[in-house]
Design a protein around this motif. Structure first.
Motif, PDB file in Angstrom:
ATOM      1  N   HIS A   1     -97.447 -75.898  52.974  1.00  0.00           N
ATOM      2  CA  HIS A   1     -97.281 -76.160  51.549  1.00  0.00           C
ATOM      3  C   HIS A   1     -96.570 -74.908  51.037  1.00  0.00           C
ATOM      4  O   HIS A   1     -97.183 -73.829  50.970  1.00  0.00           O
ATOM      5  CB  HIS A   1     -98.626 -76.293  50.853  1.00  0.00           C
ATOM      6  CG  HIS A   1     -99.316 -77.609  51.072  1.00  0.00           C
ATOM      7  ND1 HIS A   1     -99.779 -78.033  52.293  1.00  0.00           N
ATOM      8  CD2 HIS A   1     -99.628 -78.596  50.190  1.00  0.00           C
ATOM      9  CE1 HIS A   1    -100.349 -79.218  52.145  1.00  0.00           C
ATOM     10  NE2 HIS A   1    -100.266 -79.586  50.890  1.00  0.00           N
TER      11      HIS A   1
ATOM     12  N   HIS B   1     -96.689 -86.650  54.244  1.00  0.00           N
ATOM     13  CA  HIS B   1     -97.548 -85.673  53.552  1.00  0.00           C
ATOM     14  C   HIS B   1     -98.523 -86.336  52.578  1.00  0.00           C
ATOM     15  O   HIS B   1     -98.379 -86.208  51.372  1.00  0.00           O
ATOM     16  CB  HIS B   1     -96.675 -84.633  52.816  1.00  0.00           C
ATOM     17  CG  HIS B   1     -97.453 -83.513  52.184  1.00  0.00           C
ATOM     18  ND1 HIS B   1     -97.006 -82.207  52.159  1.00  0.00           N
ATOM     19  CD2 HIS B   1     -98.648 -83.480  51.553  1.00  0.00           C
ATOM     20  CE1 HIS B   1     -97.886 -81.446  51.540  1.00  0.00           C
ATOM     21  NE2 HIS B   1     -98.893 -82.206  51.146  1.00  0.00           N
TER      22      HIS B   1
ATOM     23  N   HIS C   1     -93.138 -79.397  49.376  1.00  0.00           N
ATOM     24  CA  HIS C   1     -93.218 -79.155  47.923  1.00  0.00           C
ATOM     25  C   HIS C   1     -91.934 -78.515  47.419  1.00  0.00           C
ATOM     26  O   HIS C   1     -91.099 -79.184  46.867  1.00  0.00           O
ATOM     27  CB  HIS C   1     -94.431 -78.301  47.519  1.00  0.00           C
ATOM     28  CG  HIS C   1     -95.701 -79.069  47.482  1.00  0.00           C
ATOM     29  ND1 HIS C   1     -95.945 -80.048  46.559  1.00  0.00           N
ATOM     30  CD2 HIS C   1     -96.797 -79.013  48.264  1.00  0.00           C
ATOM     31  CE1 HIS C   1     -97.141 -80.558  46.766  1.00  0.00           C
ATOM     32  NE2 HIS C   1     -97.687 -79.945  47.815  1.00  0.00           N
TER      33      HIS C   1
ATOM     34  N   LYS D   1    -104.284 -85.352  56.608  1.00  0.00           N
ATOM     35  CA  LYS D   1    -104.721 -83.955  56.686  1.00  0.00           C
ATOM     36  C   LYS D   1    -106.227 -83.843  56.501  1.00  0.00           C
ATOM     37  O   LYS D   1    -106.820 -84.588  55.715  1.00  0.00           O
ATOM     38  CB  LYS D   1    -104.061 -83.133  55.569  1.00  0.00           C
ATOM     39  CG  LYS D   1    -102.539 -83.110  55.608  1.00  0.00           C
ATOM     40  CD  LYS D   1    -102.013 -82.322  54.404  1.00  0.00           C
ATOM     41  CE  LYS D   1    -100.530 -82.526  54.163  1.00  0.00           C
ATOM     42  NZ  LYS D   1     -99.678 -81.964  55.198  1.00  0.00           N
TER      43      LYS D   1
ATOM     44  N   ASP E   1     -97.765 -87.176  48.989  1.00  0.00           N
ATOM     45  CA  ASP E   1     -98.787 -86.152  48.717  1.00  0.00           C
ATOM     46  C   ASP E   1    -100.089 -86.798  48.245  1.00  0.00           C
ATOM     47  O   ASP E   1    -100.886 -86.144  47.566  1.00  0.00           O
ATOM     48  CB  ASP E   1     -98.304 -85.121  47.692  1.00  0.00           C
ATOM     49  CG  ASP E   1     -99.112 -83.831  47.729  1.00  0.00           C
ATOM     50  OD1 ASP E   1     -99.807 -83.598  48.736  1.00  0.00           O
ATOM     51  OD2 ASP E   1     -99.053 -83.057  46.757  1.00  0.00           O
TER      52      ASP E   1
ATOM     53  N   HIS F   1    -102.892 -86.579  51.850  1.00  0.00           N
ATOM     54  CA  HIS F   1    -104.198 -86.000  52.230  1.00  0.00           C
ATOM     55  C   HIS F   1    -105.196 -87.159  52.151  1.00  0.00           C
ATOM     56  O   HIS F   1    -105.686 -87.476  51.070  1.00  0.00           O
ATOM     57  CB  HIS F   1    -104.650 -84.929  51.235  1.00  0.00           C
ATOM     58  CG  HIS F   1    -103.699 -83.783  51.040  1.00  0.00           C
ATOM     59  ND1 HIS F   1    -104.036 -82.492  51.340  1.00  0.00           N
ATOM     60  CD2 HIS F   1    -102.428 -83.727  50.547  1.00  0.00           C
ATOM     61  CE1 HIS F   1    -103.024 -81.673  51.044  1.00  0.00           C
ATOM     62  NE2 HIS F   1    -102.042 -82.404  50.561  1.00  0.00           N
TER      63      HIS F   1
HETATM   64 FE    FE Z   1    -100.299 -81.514  49.852  1.00  0.00          FE
END
Ligand code: FE
Ligand code: NIG
Length: 418
Positions: A251, A78, A274, A147, A326, A80
């Motif tokens: 998410h 995960h 999350h 992502k 993240d 981005h």
């Molecule tokens: Fe995220």
């Protein structure tokens, strides 16, 4: 070509069933000493006692691990990775008491990254992403989910996903592309004359079919959170994504409880991510499902939020827990996955074994690759990381340090010189 990885202080194999580990299974971590690993081409061919393995492969090229620790490359399920400028100004605002959602309401946050990304070309985004992914790799990550989600228009989402495709060709890493057109409701659809329903229709009727037709993504993801997408909207968007052949991520329950974890379990999402605000019912639903609970402790740390995800309750209830960075410009600008392991031990109260399994086997499961990567076992991809430590307990211990010496992906050097 046959490689023989020899003379490691420890070989942490994470070997076991090719699926997510759940509950107490996460505490079983195989750590070998006086062992060696044989790699034939892209795959691991053998793992076993040093003397026997060496005798069976007399012509292999030896990689001397020099008493350092060898383990599966980390699987970051995960981050981005596709964005433009950093958003350091928001850090000071939050320090002064302005919350993450309030910054978004003022048109900052994700909206700020969207304005920025839309103004950039595909080439520019590629040039920005390349060194960022290399920095992730430098800390021992060999598989990276990437992502879209800062474009939020048909052209800008496709532009982002095409950048990921180019990165797949340019980097030796294993990249897993995810379509996150439902990262926010873009500002132009939040006020008359356009409506949020029209943006959702755009995702369902145009973006998803085109993403699928061009084969640009494996997963679809959504920011299901009060103030962003509701669970009803998530059901519509993820239902359409599934019909287009994409696997699902959410998410979920990041800042406020909204029943998103329950939805993820109900629809069979691959992961719910999350979960800092997951409810008791959400914990139970995840524990009874095949959905991986992906926890991102760096995000709560960076946002200065007092509450981390209830990792212990999730594991003790029997859920599969993964860890991830993240990595993104707003809430977690870190590329240091071992630091996330530190947070997992100190803030989420995971044991070292649980944290390592969460960052390898269960990370792989969170991107649908549990049978391919995350283990040093025969048949798995030769995705390896060599760390300048003697003992696996040092990985979360030297927090913030940079101990990764080298990585290999599919048997090919990906980072470092070794
Ligand atoms: Fe995220
Ligand atoms: O995972 N919460 C939604 N998405 C990101 C943050 C995106 C941003 O602020 O740019 C996250 O935290």
């Amino acid at each position: 070509m046959t490689l023989l990885f020899d003379n490691a202080s420890q070989i942490v194999t994470c070997a076991g069933a090719p699926r997510a580990r759940r509950g107490a299974e996460m505490r079983d971590l195989e750590v070998l000493t006086d062992a060696a690993v044989v790699v034939e081409g892209e795959r691991i061919a053998a793992v076993g006692p040093r003397d026997a393995v060496r005798a069976a492969h007399p012509n292999a090229t030896v990689v001397d691990c020099a008493r350092r620790l060898l383990m599966p490359g980390l699987v970051d399920s995960h981050p981005h990775g596709i964005f433009g400028k950093p958003r350091h100004e928001e850090q000071e605002l939050r320090g002064a008491g302005v919350g993450y959602m309030e910054i978004a309401r003022r048109g900052g946050g994700i909206h700020s990254s969207v304005r920025d990304l839309r103004a950039r070309s595909e080439d520019e985004l590629f040039s920005l992403a390349l060194p960022r992914l290399r920095r992730l790799a430098a800390h021992g990550t060999t598989t990276v989910e990437v992502k879209s989600g800062y474009g939020l228009s048909l052209d800008d989402e496709l532009k982002s996903l095409r950048v990921i495709r180019r990165l797949q060709q340019a980097l030796p890493l294993r990249l897993v592309p995810t379509f996150l057109g439902a990262h926010e409701i873009p500002l132009e659809y939040r006020a008359a004359p356009r409506t949020r329903g029209e943006y959702i229709a755009l995702i369902v009727e145009q973006m998803l079919p085109q993403v699928a037709a061009e084969g640009l993504a494996t997963f679809a993801d959504i920011f299901c959170e009060p103030g962003v997408y509701t669970t009803d909207e998530a059901r519509i968007i993820l239902g359409a994504a599934r019909r287009c052949g994409l696997q699902l991520k959410l998410h979920a329950d990041e800042l406020e409880t909204a029943g998103a974890a329950e939805l993820a379990a109900e629809i069979g999402a691959t992961s719910a991510d999350h979960l800092a605000a997951v409810s008791e019912a959400g914990i139970k639903a995840l524990a009874e499902s095949g959905t991986v609970a992906t926890l991102l402790p760096g995000t709560m740390l960076f946002l200065g939020r007092p509450r981390q995800a209830p990792a212990r309750a999730l594991i003790d209830a029997g859920a599969s827990v993964a860890l991830a960075s993240d990595f993104n410009p707003g809430t977690s600008p870190t590329v240091n996955f071992p630091l996330v392991l530190t947070l997992a031990v100190s803030q989420l109260h995971l044991s070292v074994s649980e944290a390592v399994v969460a960052a390898t086997v269960n990370g792989a499961a969170a991107v649908g690759l549990a049978a391919d990567t995350g283990q040093i076992a025969p048949g798995f991809s030769a995705d390896l990381a060599l760390y300048d430590i003697d003992d696996i307990r040092e990985l979360p211990y030297w927090y913030g340090d940079h101990r990764c010496l080298a990585t290999w992906v599919r048997g090919v050097p990906a980072h470092g010189v070794w």
